[in-house]
Design a protein around this motif. Structure first.
Motif, short mmCIF file in Angstrom:
data_model
loop_
_atom_site.label_atom_id
_atom_site.label_comp_id
_atom_site.label_asym_id
_atom_site.label_seq_id
_atom_site.Cartn_x
_atom_site.Cartn_y
_atom_site.Cartn_z
N SER A 164 8.97 28.15 48.68
CA SER A 164 7.61 27.68 48.96
C SER A 164 7.52 26.77 50.17
CB SER A 164 7.03 26.99 47.72
OG SER A 164 7.09 27.83 46.60
N LEU A 165 8.40 26.98 51.15
CA LEU A 165 8.33 26.20 52.38
C LEU A 165 7.25 26.81 53.26
CD1 LEU A 165 9.52 23.88 54.06
CD2 LEU A 165 11.09 25.54 55.05
N SER A 166 6.21 26.05 53.49
CA SER A 166 5.13 26.53 54.34
C SER A 166 4.55 25.38 55.15
CB SER A 166 4.02 27.19 53.52
OG SER A 166 3.30 26.23 52.78
N VAL A 167 4.05 25.73 56.32
CA VAL A 167 3.40 24.76 57.20
C VAL A 167 2.10 25.39 57.68
CG1 VAL A 167 3.59 23.40 59.33
CG2 VAL A 167 5.61 23.77 57.90
N LYS A 168 1.05 24.62 57.59
CA LYS A 168 -0.28 25.10 57.97
C LYS A 168 -0.32 25.52 59.44
CE LYS A 168 -5.05 23.53 57.52
NZ LYS A 168 -5.88 22.42 57.07
N LEU A 169 -1.02 26.61 59.71
CA LEU A 169 -1.22 27.04 61.10
C LEU A 169 -1.85 25.89 61.89
CD1 LEU A 169 -2.56 30.69 60.70
CD2 LEU A 169 -0.39 29.98 61.71
N GLY A 170 -1.44 25.74 63.13
CA GLY A 170 -1.94 24.65 63.96
C GLY A 170 -1.05 23.42 63.90
N ILE A 171 -0.22 23.34 62.87
CA ILE A 171 0.71 22.22 62.70
C ILE A 171 2.14 22.69 62.98
CG2 ILE A 171 1.56 20.48 61.04
CD1 ILE A 171 -1.32 20.03 61.69
N ARG A 172 2.35 23.99 62.96
CA ARG A 172 3.70 24.54 63.15
C ARG A 172 4.25 24.13 64.51
NH1 ARG A 172 2.43 30.41 60.43
NH2 ARG A 172 2.18 29.57 58.34
N GLY A 173 5.58 24.00 64.56
CA GLY A 173 6.24 23.61 65.81
C GLY A 173 6.33 22.11 66.00
N LYS A 174 5.96 21.35 64.96
CA LYS A 174 5.99 19.88 65.06
C LYS A 174 6.98 19.27 64.08
CE LYS A 174 1.28 19.74 66.73
NZ LYS A 174 -0.08 19.22 66.57
N SER A 175 7.98 20.05 63.69
CA SER A 175 9.08 19.61 62.82
C SER A 175 8.68 19.33 61.37
CB SER A 175 9.79 18.38 63.40
OG SER A 175 10.34 18.70 64.66
N VAL A 176 7.50 19.75 60.95
CA VAL A 176 7.09 19.53 59.57
C VAL A 176 8.00 20.32 58.62
CG1 VAL A 176 5.22 19.79 57.88
CG2 VAL A 176 4.71 19.05 60.22
N GLY A 177 8.31 21.57 58.95
CA GLY A 177 9.21 22.37 58.11
C GLY A 177 10.58 21.74 58.01
N SER A 178 11.07 21.18 59.11
CA SER A 178 12.38 20.50 59.09
C SER A 178 12.33 19.27 58.19
CB SER A 178 12.78 20.08 60.50
OG SER A 178 13.12 21.21 61.26
N THR A 179 11.26 18.51 58.30
CA THR A 179 11.11 17.30 57.48
C THR A 179 11.11 17.65 56.00
OG1 THR A 179 9.88 16.20 59.24
CG2 THR A 179 9.60 15.32 57.01
N ILE A 180 10.36 18.67 55.64
CA ILE A 180 10.28 19.08 54.23
C ILE A 180 11.64 19.59 53.75
CG2 ILE A 180 9.24 20.73 52.62
CD1 ILE A 180 6.73 20.64 54.49
N THR A 181 12.29 20.43 54.53
CA THR A 181 13.60 20.98 54.15
C THR A 181 14.62 19.87 53.96
OG1 THR A 181 13.11 23.02 55.33
CG2 THR A 181 15.43 22.59 54.81
N GLU A 182 14.66 18.92 54.89
CA GLU A 182 15.61 17.81 54.79
C GLU A 182 15.32 16.94 53.57
OE1 GLU A 182 15.36 16.17 58.75
OE2 GLU A 182 16.21 18.03 59.58
N TYR A 183 14.06 16.73 53.24
CA TYR A 183 13.70 15.98 52.04
C TYR A 183 14.26 16.69 50.80
CZ TYR A 183 11.04 14.04 48.19
OH TYR A 183 10.69 13.47 46.99
N LEU A 184 14.04 17.99 50.72
CA LEU A 184 14.51 18.74 49.55
C LEU A 184 16.04 18.77 49.48
CD1 LEU A 184 11.91 21.65 49.62
CD2 LEU A 184 11.99 19.73 48.01
N MET A 185 16.70 18.87 50.63
CA MET A 185 18.16 18.83 50.65
C MET A 185 18.66 17.47 50.16
SD MET A 185 18.66 20.89 54.25
CE MET A 185 20.46 20.91 54.33
N ASN A 186 18.00 16.40 50.58
CA ASN A 186 18.38 15.06 50.12
C ASN A 186 18.16 14.91 48.62
OD1 ASN A 186 19.24 14.08 52.61
ND2 ASN A 186 17.20 13.36 53.17
N GLU A 187 17.07 15.47 48.11
CA GLU A 187 16.81 15.43 46.66
C GLU A 187 17.91 16.15 45.90
OE1 GLU A 187 14.51 13.98 44.45
OE2 GLU A 187 14.25 12.77 46.26
N ALA A 188 18.34 17.29 46.40
CA ALA A 188 19.43 18.04 45.75
C ALA A 188 20.71 17.21 45.73
CB ALA A 188 19.66 19.37 46.46
N ASN A 189 20.99 16.53 46.84
CA ASN A 189 22.17 15.67 46.90
C ASN A 189 22.06 14.51 45.92
OD1 ASN A 189 23.86 16.96 48.82
ND2 ASN A 189 22.54 16.25 50.46
#
Length: 145
Positions: free
Chosen positions: A64-89
């Motif tokens: 369920s990783l998604s970023v709203k159109l118009g916001i893409r390319g601003k590292s939002v997906g990276s921020t979300i992914t890294e948050y979830l990776m940290n939660e798993a750790n």
């Protein structure tokens, strides 16, 4: 851009979460905010990004990783992914698995590696993502925590 994340834990936020997923052509009907870790990223009052971990201890399924159109390319997906990776750790999980049709390069940069589906633990294979939601053509990937 100032983003604030919020754990999705109420019906109103959950419906917003599902709407953004559907607008990104991602499955949303099998999610459960009472069981899964769903996180929404907001710019002001507007939901601009989503991500989720389904826990199948000692593993997780990132989805369920998604970023709203118009916001893409601003590292939002990276921020979300890294948050979830940290939660798993934090939860001392062994690995995070995912299926993707379009984002293999993105996840490779985050440390995920492609694997054969038969290498995915049975605990994760029972998920709706692996059993029937994602097509057989989707690439399986793993990140070892």
């Amino acid at each position: 851009m100032q983003l604030v994340y919020k754990i999705i834990n109420d019906e109103k936020s959950f419906e917003e979460f599902r709407t953004l997923l559907k607008s990104s052509s991602l499955p949303a009907d099998d999610l459960n905010f009472k069981k899964d870790l769903l996180v929404g990223y907001y710019e002001g009052d507007s939901l601009v990004g989503t991500g989720a971990l389904e826990i199948y201890s000692p593993y997780a399924l990132l989805r369920s990783l998604s970023v709203k159109l118009g916001i893409r390319g601003k590292s939002v997906g990276s921020t979300i992914t890294e948050y979830l990776m940290n939660e798993a750790n934090k939860r001392k999980l062994k690995a995070i698995y995912l299926l993707t049709e379009t984002a293999q390069g993105f996840f490779s940069k985050k440390g995920f590696t492609s694997i054969n589906r038969d290498e995915v633990p049975s605990e994760v294979k029972v998920s709706s993502e692996f059993s029937h939601v994602c097509p057989a053509s989707a690439i399986a990937m793993v990140y070892n925590c």
